[in-house]
Design a protein around this motif. Structure first.
Motif, PDB file in Angstrom:
ATOM      1  N   LEU A  74       1.115  -1.585  -0.200  1.00 19.42           N
ATOM      2  CA  LEU A  74       0.191   0.076   0.257  1.00 19.42           C
ATOM      3  C   LEU A  74       0.788   1.365   0.068  1.00 19.42           C
ATOM      4  O   LEU A  74       2.017   1.065   0.426  1.00 19.42           O
ATOM      5  CB  LEU A  74      -0.590  -0.303   1.230  1.00 19.42           C
ATOM      6  N   ARG A  75       0.348   2.247  -0.929  1.00 18.37           N
ATOM      7  CA  ARG A  75       1.236   3.837  -0.556  1.00 18.37           C
ATOM      8  C   ARG A  75       0.385   4.485  -0.281  1.00 18.37           C
ATOM      9  O   ARG A  75      -1.069   4.179  -0.451  1.00 18.37           O
ATOM     10  CB  ARG A  75       1.576   4.148  -2.702  1.00 18.37           C
ATOM     11  N   SER A  76       0.775   5.779  -0.233  1.00 12.65           N
ATOM     12  CA  SER A  76      -0.408   6.953   0.541  1.00 12.65           C
ATOM     13  C   SER A  76      -1.332   7.174  -0.751  1.00 12.65           C
ATOM     14  O   SER A  76      -0.450   7.041  -1.583  1.00 12.65           O
ATOM     15  CB  SER A  76       1.151   7.902   0.568  1.00 12.65           C
ATOM     16  N   GLY A  77      -2.731   7.640  -0.780  1.00 15.02           N
ATOM     17  CA  GLY A  77      -3.715   7.870  -1.337  1.00 15.02           C
ATOM     18  C   GLY A  77      -4.278   6.419  -2.251  1.00 15.02           C
ATOM     19  O   GLY A  77      -5.432   6.154  -2.036  1.00 15.02           O
ATOM     20  N   ASP A  78      -3.330   5.488  -1.472  1.00 15.84           N
ATOM     21  CA  ASP A  78      -5.037   4.206  -1.512  1.00 15.84           C
ATOM     22  C   ASP A  78      -5.615   4.135  -0.894  1.00 15.84           C
ATOM     23  O   ASP A  78      -5.378   4.584   0.261  1.00 15.84           O
ATOM     24  CB  ASP A  78      -3.772   2.927  -1.719  1.00 15.84           C
ATOM     25  N   VAL A  79      -6.587   3.120  -1.781  1.00 10.87           N
ATOM     26  CA  VAL A  79      -7.674   2.894   0.062  1.00 10.87           C
ATOM     27  C   VAL A  79      -8.704   2.002  -0.203  1.00 10.87           C
ATOM     28  O   VAL A  79      -8.618   1.228  -1.617  1.00 10.87           O
ATOM     29  CB  VAL A  79      -9.322   3.858  -1.255  1.00 10.87           C
ATOM     30  N   VAL A  80      -8.223   1.795   0.554  1.00  9.28           N
ATOM     31  CA  VAL A  80      -8.850  -0.014   1.228  1.00  9.28           C
ATOM     32  C   VAL A  80      -9.970  -0.058   1.502  1.00  9.28           C
ATOM     33  O   VAL A  80     -10.490   0.673   2.337  1.00  9.28           O
ATOM     34  CB  VAL A  80      -7.548  -0.859   1.823  1.00  9.28           C
ATOM     35  N   ARG A  81     -10.917  -0.692   0.521  1.00 11.92           N
ATOM     36  CA  ARG A  81     -12.577  -1.200   1.383  1.00 11.92           C
ATOM     37  C   ARG A  81     -12.969  -2.987   1.485  1.00 11.92           C
ATOM     38  O   ARG A  81     -12.549  -3.184   0.673  1.00 11.92           O
ATOM     39  CB  ARG A  81     -13.692  -1.392   0.258  1.00 11.92           C
ATOM     40  N   VAL A  82     -13.166  -3.259   2.947  1.00 12.88           N
ATOM     41  CA  VAL A  82     -13.486  -4.317   2.819  1.00 12.88           C
ATOM     42  C   VAL A  82     -14.709  -4.376   3.440  1.00 12.88           C
ATOM     43  O   VAL A  82     -16.033  -3.627   4.110  1.00 12.88           O
ATOM     44  CB  VAL A  82     -12.876  -4.707   4.677  1.00 12.88           C
ATOM     45  N   GLU A  83     -15.964  -5.404   2.794  1.00 13.62           N
ATOM     46  CA  GLU A  83     -17.445  -5.287   2.785  1.00 13.62           C
ATOM     47  C   GLU A  83     -17.451  -6.791   3.290  1.00 13.62           C
ATOM     48  O   GLU A  83     -17.111  -7.902   2.736  1.00 13.62           O
ATOM     49  CB  GLU A  83     -17.341  -5.234   1.339  1.00 13.62           C
TER      50      GLU A  83
END
Ligand code: MG
Length: 293
Positions: free
Chosen positions: A272-281
């Protein structure tokens, strides 16, 4: 029922979110940060919830916090609990571990202070600490009625409900120290939420867990997609293991492990890098979404 914690009108509240996820009814003002635990203890004793303590508000108008913003003690976490994930890290994180057929689960913990809200930012610890930040989409079990030496046969009676966590991990730190504590516990490394869904509404033994990563400036990528049926040790067995000689308390959280598809499992790895978004559903619960910065 969905038990949530939120900020609104300059105060923190604990209450109930409607089944459609659109309205929130406050039950307690959370003056000192322990109101969710008081609510969980009330339910665990089989008592009625307190009456509404304010007007219903739109969920869009509130800021959701983690349903248990500050757990009373460390979160129990299970390592290597899905077969395909055990295989994808067999030559790295799990290289020196006992075989996955070993009859006891791997258990580590995360500090209460790592917990952040379901849409809060995760702070990258910086290259001096780690350059291998990874996500882990997980179902988390919240204990209702406490107990010690709980048998698997009775374990589900102790489940108040379930929520979602992202067990954020610094892989280089995790591997470097052999013991996982440091790699799992950087500040902000445990996004949680958006609420607790009680056990009468969702059987967590058979639901779908998915994790998306949206790299900065790119399209969302579905990285993790599994059923909780694929766990190596089922939820009842995890509760049995975690309560051996240890009294589980109302509000204890057990993060049940992540499916395959973590960044370290790719070749080359996808950190992961700065600005990445992680969504867990998770089907039946909802979703959390956290930007890394
Ligand atoms: Mg994990």
């Amino acid at each position: 029922m969905r038990i949530a914690s939120w900020s609104w009108g300059g105060r923190d509240h604990v209450g109930i979110v409607s089944a459609d996820g659109r309205e929130a009814t406050p039950l307690l003002v959370d003056y000192a940060g322990g109101a969710t635990l008081r609510l969980i203890e009330t339910l665990a004793r089989g008592e009625a919830l307190p009456p509404p303590n304010g007007p219903r508000v739109a969920v869009d108008a509130i800021t959701l916090r983690a349903p248990i913003p500050r757990p009373r003690r460390n979160i129990f976490c299970i390592g290597r609990n899905y077969h395909a994930h055990a295989d994808e890290l067999a030559q790295s994180v799990f290289r020196d571990s006992l075989p996955k057929e070993h009859q006891w689960p791997m258990v580590f913990t995360k500090f209460p202070e790592t917990v952040i809200g379901p849409f809060d930012a995760v702070r990258l610890p910086g290259p001096v600490v780690s350059e291998q930040i990874d996500y882990e989409s997980e179902l988390a079990v919240v204990i209702g009625r406490g107990g010690r030496n709980i048998t698997a046969a009775r374990a589900m009676d102790h489940v108040l409900g379930t929520t979602i966590v992202n067990d954020v991990t610094a892989r280089d730190v995790q591997v470097r120290h052999q013991q996982w504590l440091l790699g799992k516990n950087c500040d902000t490394f445990c996004p949680m939420g958006p609420w607790i869904v009680t056990a009468d509404e969702l059987d967590p033994r058979d639901t779908r867990v998915r994790g998306w990563v949206t790299p900065a400036g790119a399209e969302a990528e579905l990285r993790q997609d599994a059923s909780t049926r694929d766990m190596i040790f089922d939820i009842a067995t995890l509760i049995e293991s975690c309560s051996r000689g240890i009294t589980l308390l109302p509000g204890d959280v057990i993060a049940t492990g992540t499916p395959a598809g973590v960044g370290m499992g790719f070749s080359p790895a996808k950190w992961l890098r700065s600005g990445d978004v992680v969504r867990v559903e998770i089907d039946g619960i909802g979703a959390i979404e956290n930007r890394f910065e």
